[in-house]
Design a protein around this motif. Sequence first.
Motif, mmCIF file in Angstrom:
data_model
loop_
_atom_site.group_PDB
_atom_site.id
_atom_site.type_symbol
_atom_site.label_atom_id
_atom_site.label_comp_id
_atom_site.label_asym_id
_atom_site.label_seq_id
_atom_site.Cartn_x
_atom_site.Cartn_y
_atom_site.Cartn_z
ATOM 1 N N PHE A 169 0.861 -1.184 0.000
ATOM 2 C CA PHE A 169 0.000 0.000 0.000
ATOM 3 C C PHE A 169 0.898 1.235 0.000
ATOM 4 C CE2 PHE A 169 -2.747 -3.235 1.885
ATOM 5 C CZ PHE A 169 -3.804 -3.139 0.988
ATOM 6 N N GLY A 170 0.671 2.120 -0.943
ATOM 7 C CA GLY A 170 1.440 3.368 -0.999
ATOM 8 C C GLY A 170 2.815 3.243 -1.625
ATOM 9 N N LYS A 171 3.176 2.047 -2.138
ATOM 10 C CA LYS A 171 4.511 1.899 -2.750
ATOM 11 C C LYS A 171 4.375 1.554 -4.235
ATOM 12 C CE LYS A 171 7.477 0.768 1.060
ATOM 13 N NZ LYS A 171 7.347 -0.288 2.050
ATOM 14 N N TYR A 172 4.806 2.478 -5.061
ATOM 15 C CA TYR A 172 4.634 2.306 -6.505
ATOM 16 C C TYR A 172 5.925 2.538 -7.262
ATOM 17 C CZ TYR A 172 0.007 3.492 -4.748
ATOM 18 O OH TYR A 172 -1.146 3.542 -4.017
ATOM 19 N N LYS A 173 6.017 1.847 -8.404
ATOM 20 C CA LYS A 173 7.113 2.155 -9.314
ATOM 21 C C LYS A 173 6.509 2.191 -10.721
ATOM 22 C CE LYS A 173 11.536 0.517 -10.868
ATOM 23 N NZ LYS A 173 11.871 -0.691 -11.565
ATOM 24 N N ILE A 174 6.689 3.332 -11.390
ATOM 25 C CA ILE A 174 6.152 3.436 -12.759
ATOM 26 C C ILE A 174 7.086 2.661 -13.684
ATOM 27 C CG2 ILE A 174 5.622 5.044 -14.658
ATOM 28 C CD1 ILE A 174 3.757 5.595 -12.387
ATOM 29 N N ILE A 175 6.529 1.729 -14.457
ATOM 30 C CA ILE A 175 7.377 0.966 -15.378
ATOM 31 C C ILE A 175 7.085 1.312 -16.840
ATOM 32 C CG2 ILE A 175 7.825 -0.938 -13.792
ATOM 33 C CD1 ILE A 175 5.666 -2.472 -15.517
ATOM 34 N N GLY A 176 6.043 2.082 -17.068
ATOM 35 C CA GLY A 176 5.732 2.496 -18.438
ATOM 36 C C GLY A 176 4.627 3.534 -18.436
ATOM 37 N N ARG A 177 4.629 4.345 -19.478
ATOM 38 C CA ARG A 177 3.582 5.374 -19.582
ATOM 39 C C ARG A 177 3.496 5.835 -21.034
ATOM 40 N NH1 ARG A 177 6.659 9.453 -15.921
ATOM 41 N NH2 ARG A 177 4.824 9.038 -14.632
ATOM 42 N N THR A 178 2.499 6.653 -21.331
ATOM 43 C CA THR A 178 2.390 7.112 -22.708
ATOM 44 C C THR A 178 3.437 8.191 -22.988
ATOM 45 O OG1 THR A 178 0.950 7.989 -24.404
ATOM 46 C CG2 THR A 178 0.584 8.833 -22.195
ATOM 47 N N LEU A 179 3.944 8.156 -24.206
ATOM 48 C CA LEU A 179 4.941 9.151 -24.602
ATOM 49 C C LEU A 179 4.261 10.382 -25.192
ATOM 50 C CD1 LEU A 179 7.448 6.687 -26.325
ATOM 51 C CD2 LEU A 179 7.509 7.539 -23.977
ATOM 52 N N ASP A 180 2.993 10.244 -25.535
ATOM 53 C CA ASP A 180 2.269 11.410 -26.089
ATOM 54 C C ASP A 180 0.839 11.452 -25.548
ATOM 55 O OD1 ASP A 180 1.101 9.403 -27.930
ATOM 56 O OD2 ASP A 180 3.006 9.566 -29.002
#
Length: 378
Positions: A169-180
């Motif tokens: 809970f409350g611990k995140y790591k972004i591993i991908g997202r939109t480039l546009d």
Amino acid sequence: MLKYSLMKILGIETSCDETAASLLDIKNGKVKVLSSIISSQIKLHAKYGGVVPSLAAREHVKNLPKVLKLTLLRSNLNSVADVDLIATTRGPGLISSLLIGTTFAKTLAWKYNKPIIGVNHLEGHIYSNWLKPIREFSILNFKFSKKMFPILNLIVSGGHTELAIMTDFGKYKIIGRTLDDAAGEAFDKIARILGLGYPGGPVISQEAERLQVTGYRLQKKLPRPMINSKDFNFSFAGLKTAVLYLVRDLLKDKKIKKLGKPTTAGIAAESQQAIVDVLVAKTVDAAEKYKAKSIMLSGGVSANKLLRTELEKAAAKKGIKFFKPEMKYTTDNASMIALAGYWQSKNIKTTPKSFATRRENKKLDRQNVKVDANLELV
Ligand code: KG4
Ligand code: ZN
């Protein structure tokens, strides 16, 4: 001191174009949504084909007092004095909209001397997965929930398309997202090209469903951008451009001014399929790579039926658990903000003394609620 086993939380959400307030009742680990009021500005912004920030802020000012009044009424509370904690969205979102909502919430905290917490809107979307329909209990079982970790979150909305691994809970790591463009933005822009109105997601899926009746299929296949890229990023701007060129060429070839209904529906269906194909393929690959025990879907685009069913099927094939929010909580609402605020405040260490004089507990004081239009999920 806050009694976490027994409390009422007021949520306030104004990050974009919905003015929302909600009351949650938490009793011995059972969460009940007492009321969830959303005042939508869709009709106002529809004629501009998207959200106009200055208009949205003006509407929030007008609607917040009304939305709060209705929330209290529906929850059988007399006033904010009966609330134990206020949770308000502090970002990401439109700066003017965020400022109106947080100022309103902070004023309530000052007037009624209540603890207040600023919540990340994206975290709110994730927590929408733990909400049940109005007045039904959902049981907050920490031990059971821990068995779901690591969770791969796919957060898809009008402003975001993010893949985030949640290890606790409350611990995140972004591993991908939109480039546009975000996935929701792609739905909105494609709907605009097709003359279907705003917001695009619901109208595009309606059009696609009409095809199931007519049986018409578009001959041309649209691109699935970055579906085979080795990373977990997304790109939807190219898909929108492909639709734009396709429409232009069709109009030119047929020497017509407007596409016929079957062609429009065909393009809508193929666009929806392209977006869903990319989202599903990348999410399942990422879940495997990061050994996720569960996949969790959230954000406005999680209302999309095709995405819900295809992601569920793909997760099941790999033996990964799948969670999706109740339809009611897919788009922006304040219940998810109240619940995220509850989890977040539980982790704040507080002594009875610091709570007696709340101002001393900086983490739950209104001075600590700072707006950040680009707030990240970390
Ligand atoms: O989460 P949300 O309410 O607001 C933001 O935080 O952006 O998401 C709004 C987005 C819009 O782009 C809208 O077109 C999309 O969610 N959306 C959908 C559907 N319902 C809403 N997209 C696809 N299918 C839907 N049924
Ligand atoms: Zn949202």
